[in-house]
Design a protein around this motif. Structure first.
Motif, short mmCIF file in Angstrom:
data_model
loop_
_atom_site.label_atom_id
_atom_site.label_comp_id
_atom_site.label_asym_id
_atom_site.label_seq_id
_atom_site.Cartn_x
_atom_site.Cartn_y
_atom_site.Cartn_z
N THR A 197 0.84 -1.19 0.00
CA THR A 197 0.00 0.00 0.00
C THR A 197 0.88 1.24 0.00
O THR A 197 1.80 1.35 0.80
CB THR A 197 -0.93 0.03 1.23
N GLU A 198 0.58 2.14 -0.92
CA GLU A 198 1.26 3.43 -0.98
C GLU A 198 0.21 4.51 -0.74
O GLU A 198 -0.88 4.45 -1.31
CB GLU A 198 1.87 3.67 -2.36
N THR A 199 0.52 5.49 0.09
CA THR A 199 -0.40 6.60 0.35
C THR A 199 0.19 7.88 -0.21
O THR A 199 1.39 8.14 -0.04
CB THR A 199 -0.66 6.74 1.86
N HIS A 200 -0.65 8.67 -0.88
CA HIS A 200 -0.22 9.90 -1.53
C HIS A 200 -1.14 11.03 -1.09
O HIS A 200 -2.35 10.83 -0.97
CB HIS A 200 -0.24 9.73 -3.05
N PRO A 201 -0.59 12.22 -0.86
CA PRO A 201 -1.36 13.30 -0.25
C PRO A 201 -2.38 13.98 -1.16
O PRO A 201 -3.36 14.55 -0.68
CB PRO A 201 -0.29 14.30 0.21
N THR A 202 -2.16 13.96 -2.47
CA THR A 202 -3.04 14.68 -3.39
C THR A 202 -3.40 13.82 -4.59
O THR A 202 -2.73 12.83 -4.89
CB THR A 202 -2.35 15.96 -3.91
N SER A 203 -4.44 14.25 -5.29
CA SER A 203 -4.82 13.53 -6.51
C SER A 203 -3.73 13.63 -7.57
O SER A 203 -3.50 12.69 -8.32
CB SER A 203 -6.15 14.04 -7.05
N GLU A 204 -3.03 14.76 -7.60
CA GLU A 204 -1.93 14.92 -8.56
C GLU A 204 -0.80 13.94 -8.26
O GLU A 204 -0.23 13.33 -9.17
CB GLU A 204 -1.40 16.36 -8.54
N ALA A 205 -0.48 13.79 -6.97
CA ALA A 205 0.61 12.88 -6.59
C ALA A 205 0.25 11.43 -6.88
O ALA A 205 1.09 10.67 -7.38
CB ALA A 205 0.94 13.05 -5.10
N VAL A 206 -0.99 11.02 -6.58
CA VAL A 206 -1.38 9.63 -6.84
C VAL A 206 -1.43 9.37 -8.34
O VAL A 206 -1.05 8.29 -8.81
CB VAL A 206 -2.69 9.25 -6.12
N HIS A 207 -1.86 10.36 -9.11
CA HIS A 207 -1.90 10.19 -10.57
C HIS A 207 -0.49 10.04 -11.14
O HIS A 207 -0.24 9.15 -11.97
CB HIS A 207 -2.61 11.36 -11.23
N LYS A 208 0.44 10.88 -10.68
CA LYS A 208 1.82 10.79 -11.14
C LYS A 208 2.41 9.42 -10.82
O LYS A 208 3.05 8.79 -11.66
CB LYS A 208 2.67 11.88 -10.50
N ARG A 209 2.17 8.93 -9.60
CA ARG A 209 2.69 7.62 -9.21
C ARG A 209 2.03 6.51 -10.01
O ARG A 209 2.69 5.55 -10.42
CB ARG A 209 2.50 7.40 -7.70
N TRP A 210 0.73 6.63 -10.27
CA TRP A 210 0.04 5.62 -11.05
C TRP A 210 0.65 5.52 -12.45
O TRP A 210 0.84 4.43 -12.97
CB TRP A 210 -1.46 5.91 -11.13
N LEU A 211 0.98 6.65 -13.05
CA LEU A 211 1.60 6.63 -14.38
C LEU A 211 2.96 5.93 -14.33
O LEU A 211 3.32 5.20 -15.27
CB LEU A 211 1.74 8.05 -14.93
#
Length: 74
Positions: free
Chosen positions: A39-53
């Motif tokens: 599990t990875e936790t990201h603070p913002t939608s932008e951060a989670v989107h960047k990591r998903w890519l």
């Protein structure tokens, strides 16, 4: 929630992207073919989107086929 499935041969990796269960932010949950859960936790939608890519690029580079998407709404 959105679920993504990747296949390579008989193996499947499942990824879930959702709002964080532990507070503000977003989680990416990855279930590897052997059952290991990360599990990875990201603070913002932008951060989670960047990591998903980044994850998507890695899977494609390693020969995984997908993603196949399933919406988590019931």
């Amino acid at each position: 929630r959105v679920f993504y499935f990747f296949k390579r041969g008989a193996d499947t990796v499942t990824c879930e992207v959702r709002t964080s269960a532990s507070g503000p932010g977003y989680d990416i949950i990855i279930i590897e073919p052997g059952g290991e859960v990360r599990t990875e936790t990201h603070p913002t939608s932008e951060a989670v989107h960047k990591r998903w890519l980044e994850i998507l690029e890695r899977f494609q580079r390693e020969g995984w086929w997908g993603p196949h998407i399933q919406d988590g709404r019931t």
